[in-house]
Design a protein around this motif. Structure first.
Motif, PDB file in Angstrom:
ATOM      1  N   TYR A   1       3.506  -5.090 121.579  1.00 18.08           N
ATOM      2  CA  TYR A   1       4.575  -5.916 121.033  1.00 18.08           C
ATOM      3  C   TYR A   1       5.176  -5.287 119.780  1.00 18.08           C
ATOM      4  O   TYR A   1       4.469  -4.701 118.958  1.00 18.08           O
ATOM      5  CB  TYR A   1       4.052  -7.306 120.686  1.00 18.08           C
ATOM      6  N   LYS A   2       6.473  -5.466 119.618  1.00 20.37           N
ATOM      7  CA  LYS A   2       7.154  -4.979 118.418  1.00 20.37           C
ATOM      8  C   LYS A   2       6.729  -5.795 117.210  1.00 20.37           C
ATOM      9  O   LYS A   2       6.544  -5.280 116.107  1.00 20.37           O
ATOM     10  CB  LYS A   2       8.668  -5.070 118.610  1.00 20.37           C
ATOM     11  N   ASN A   3       6.575  -7.087 117.410  1.00 26.56           N
ATOM     12  CA  ASN A   3       6.100  -7.967 116.345  1.00 26.56           C
ATOM     13  C   ASN A   3       5.494  -9.218 116.970  1.00 26.56           C
ATOM     14  O   ASN A   3       5.670  -9.464 118.170  1.00 26.56           O
ATOM     15  CB  ASN A   3       7.233  -8.345 115.371  1.00 26.56           C
ATOM     16  N   MET A   4       4.763  -9.971 116.168  1.00 24.95           N
ATOM     17  CA  MET A   4       4.135 -11.206 116.632  1.00 24.95           C
ATOM     18  C   MET A   4       4.324 -12.304 115.597  1.00 24.95           C
ATOM     19  O   MET A   4       4.185 -12.069 114.398  1.00 24.95           O
ATOM     20  CB  MET A   4       2.645 -10.974 116.899  1.00 24.95           C
ATOM     21  N   ASP A   5       4.634 -13.498 116.074  1.00 27.61           N
ATOM     22  CA  ASP A   5       4.836 -14.671 115.226  1.00 27.61           C
ATOM     23  C   ASP A   5       3.809 -15.715 115.661  1.00 27.61           C
ATOM     24  O   ASP A   5       3.885 -16.252 116.764  1.00 27.61           O
ATOM     25  CB  ASP A   5       6.267 -15.191 115.422  1.00 27.61           C
ATOM     26  N   ILE A   6       2.828 -15.980 114.792  1.00 27.63           N
ATOM     27  CA  ILE A   6       1.696 -16.819 115.167  1.00 27.63           C
ATOM     28  C   ILE A   6       1.555 -18.025 114.243  1.00 27.63           C
ATOM     29  O   ILE A   6       1.533 -17.888 113.012  1.00 27.63           O
ATOM     30  CB  ILE A   6       0.382 -16.009 115.131  1.00 27.63           C
ATOM     31  N   ASP A   7       1.478 -19.218 114.839  1.00 30.71           N
ATOM     32  CA  ASP A   7       1.090 -20.431 114.118  1.00 30.71           C
ATOM     33  C   ASP A   7      -0.378 -20.682 114.444  1.00 30.71           C
ATOM     34  O   ASP A   7      -0.784 -20.536 115.600  1.00 30.71           O
ATOM     35  CB  ASP A   7       1.919 -21.636 114.565  1.00 30.71           C
ATOM     36  N   PHE A   8      -1.169 -21.048 113.453  1.00 32.85           N
ATOM     37  CA  PHE A   8      -2.589 -21.236 113.705  1.00 32.85           C
ATOM     38  C   PHE A   8      -3.158 -22.448 112.971  1.00 32.85           C
ATOM     39  O   PHE A   8      -2.567 -22.954 112.016  1.00 32.85           O
ATOM     40  CB  PHE A   8      -3.384 -19.986 113.310  1.00 32.85           C
ATOM     41  N   LYS A   9      -4.290 -22.898 113.464  1.00 34.72           N
ATOM     42  CA  LYS A   9      -5.045 -23.974 112.831  1.00 34.72           C
ATOM     43  C   LYS A   9      -6.378 -23.394 112.377  1.00 34.72           C
ATOM     44  O   LYS A   9      -6.985 -22.581 113.074  1.00 34.72           O
ATOM     45  CB  LYS A   9      -5.286 -25.126 113.812  1.00 34.72           C
ATOM     46  N   TYR A  10      -6.821 -23.828 111.217  1.00 33.53           N
ATOM     47  CA  TYR A  10      -8.062 -23.317 110.643  1.00 33.53           C
ATOM     48  C   TYR A  10      -8.956 -24.493 110.275  1.00 33.53           C
ATOM     49  O   TYR A  10      -8.529 -25.406 109.570  1.00 33.53           O
ATOM     50  CB  TYR A  10      -7.747 -22.486 109.401  1.00 33.53           C
ATOM     51  N   ALA A  11     -10.162 -24.503 110.787  1.00 33.12           N
ATOM     52  CA  ALA A  11     -11.098 -25.598 110.500  1.00 33.12           C
ATOM     53  C   ALA A  11     -12.447 -25.020 110.075  1.00 33.12           C
ATOM     54  O   ALA A  11     -12.916 -24.037 110.642  1.00 33.12           O
ATOM     55  CB  ALA A  11     -11.276 -26.475 111.733  1.00 33.12           C
ATOM     56  N   ILE A  12     -13.043 -25.636 109.078  1.00 31.60           N
ATOM     57  CA  ILE A  12     -14.358 -25.210 108.606  1.00 31.60           C
ATOM     58  C   ILE A  12     -15.263 -26.426 108.516  1.00 31.60           C
ATOM     59  O   ILE A  12     -14.854 -27.496 108.072  1.00 31.60           O
ATOM     60  CB  ILE A  12     -14.266 -24.483 107.244  1.00 31.60           C
ATOM     61  N   ASN A  13     -16.507 -26.272 108.986  1.00 34.56           N
ATOM     62  CA  ASN A  13     -17.440 -27.400 109.053  1.00 34.56           C
ATOM     63  C   ASN A  13     -18.845 -26.962 108.707  1.00 34.56           C
ATOM     64  O   ASN A  13     -19.321 -25.918 109.149  1.00 34.56           O
ATOM     65  CB  ASN A  13     -17.417 -28.002 110.455  1.00 34.56           C
ATOM     66  N   ASN A  14     -19.495 -27.765 107.875  1.00 39.51           N
ATOM     67  CA  ASN A  14     -20.910 -27.573 107.588  1.00 39.51           C
ATOM     68  C   ASN A  14     -21.507 -28.963 107.373  1.00 39.51           C
ATOM     69  O   ASN A  14     -21.270 -29.595 106.342  1.00 39.51           O
ATOM     70  CB  ASN A  14     -21.122 -26.689 106.350  1.00 39.51           C
ATOM     71  N   ALA A  15     -22.266 -29.450 108.349  1.00 40.38           N
ATOM     72  CA  ALA A  15     -22.804 -30.811 108.310  1.00 40.38           C
ATOM     73  C   ALA A  15     -23.731 -31.027 107.117  1.00 40.38           C
ATOM     74  O   ALA A  15     -23.687 -32.076 106.462  1.00 40.38           O
ATOM     75  CB  ALA A  15     -23.533 -31.116 109.614  1.00 40.38           C
TER      76      ALA A  15
END
Length: 220
Positions: free
Chosen positions: A45-59
């Motif tokens: 790919y010439k370029n990439m456009d990415i939307d992302f979700k980030y989750a962090i968990n430690n009970a």
């Protein structure tokens, strides 16, 4: 920010999965073939456009946080927006823009520094320092996701394992799941993926005039 691109941990809900049952040699080869396809596809790919979700968990630590971000990638350049902070890499220098503090930090990027992570390394970080094998395959949101498990080669590595979820139809990374030895789990999930977009000429350029009252901190 660093945790996001070293992919430090993850939790993800599993939906109706099938265990891959193959002998170790074939399993390793299959995992390598799949990862190579992912890298080749990203490089095409010439370029990439990415939307992302980030989750962090430690009970144990009662940590359960989620956030969203976007990143544009073109070659080794990137434009990242995450947790209220913008990072622009023009190929030579990194510009970290923090609106809350009205400050811009300018620093050099050393490609030879193993600890210097960047968004574009999300497609290649697994090339060294890991043993890998095929893991589960599961349907997620209409996609068939095949996981490849990475196990750090170093015993002092704080990560227990990393799972790379790959869409078998597109060979795109769907998510990255990491489990830390301290019980922390982090999930990075791609919510939108576009490629070969028409980008502004200054997309990866820091324009000082846009931040007239910001303090410019030159770290290097």
């Amino acid at each position: 920010m660093k945790n996001l691109f070293t992919i430090t941990a993850v939790a993800f809900f599993l939906v109706a999965f099938n265990t891959v049952d193959v002998n170790p040699v074939k399993e390793k080869n299959a995992a390598k073939v799949l990862l190579d396809k992912v890298v080749a596809k990203a490089k095409s790919y010439k370029n990439m456009d990415i939307d992302f979700k980030y989750a962090i968990n430690n009970a144990k630590e009662n940590i359960n946080q989620e956030s969203k971000g976007t990143v544009l990638l073109q070659g080794n350049k990137y434009h990242l927006s995450f947790m209220g902070i913008t990072k622009i890499f023009d190929g030579k220098k990194i510009y970290t823009i923090v609106p809350e503090d009205e400050e811009v930090t300018i620093s050099n990027h050393d490609e030879n520094d193993a600890n210097a992570m960047s968004p574009n390394k999300i497609f290649t970080f697994f090339k060294k320092g890991f043993k890998y094998s095929m893991d589960i395959k599961q349907p997620v949101a209409g996609k068939t996701i095949q996981y490849v498990k990475l196990t750090p080669s170093s015993v002092v590595d704080k990560r227990k394992e990393i799972l790379i979820g790959i869409d078998t139809k597109t060979n795109h990374i769907y998510n990255l799941i990491e489990v830390g030895k301290n019980g922390t789990k982090t999930t990075l999930t791609v919510s939108s993926f576009k490629f070969n977009q028409v980008l502004a000429k200054n997309q990866f350029t820091f324009v000082k005039a846009k931040y007239p009252n910001y303090y410019i901190n030159k770290a290097d």
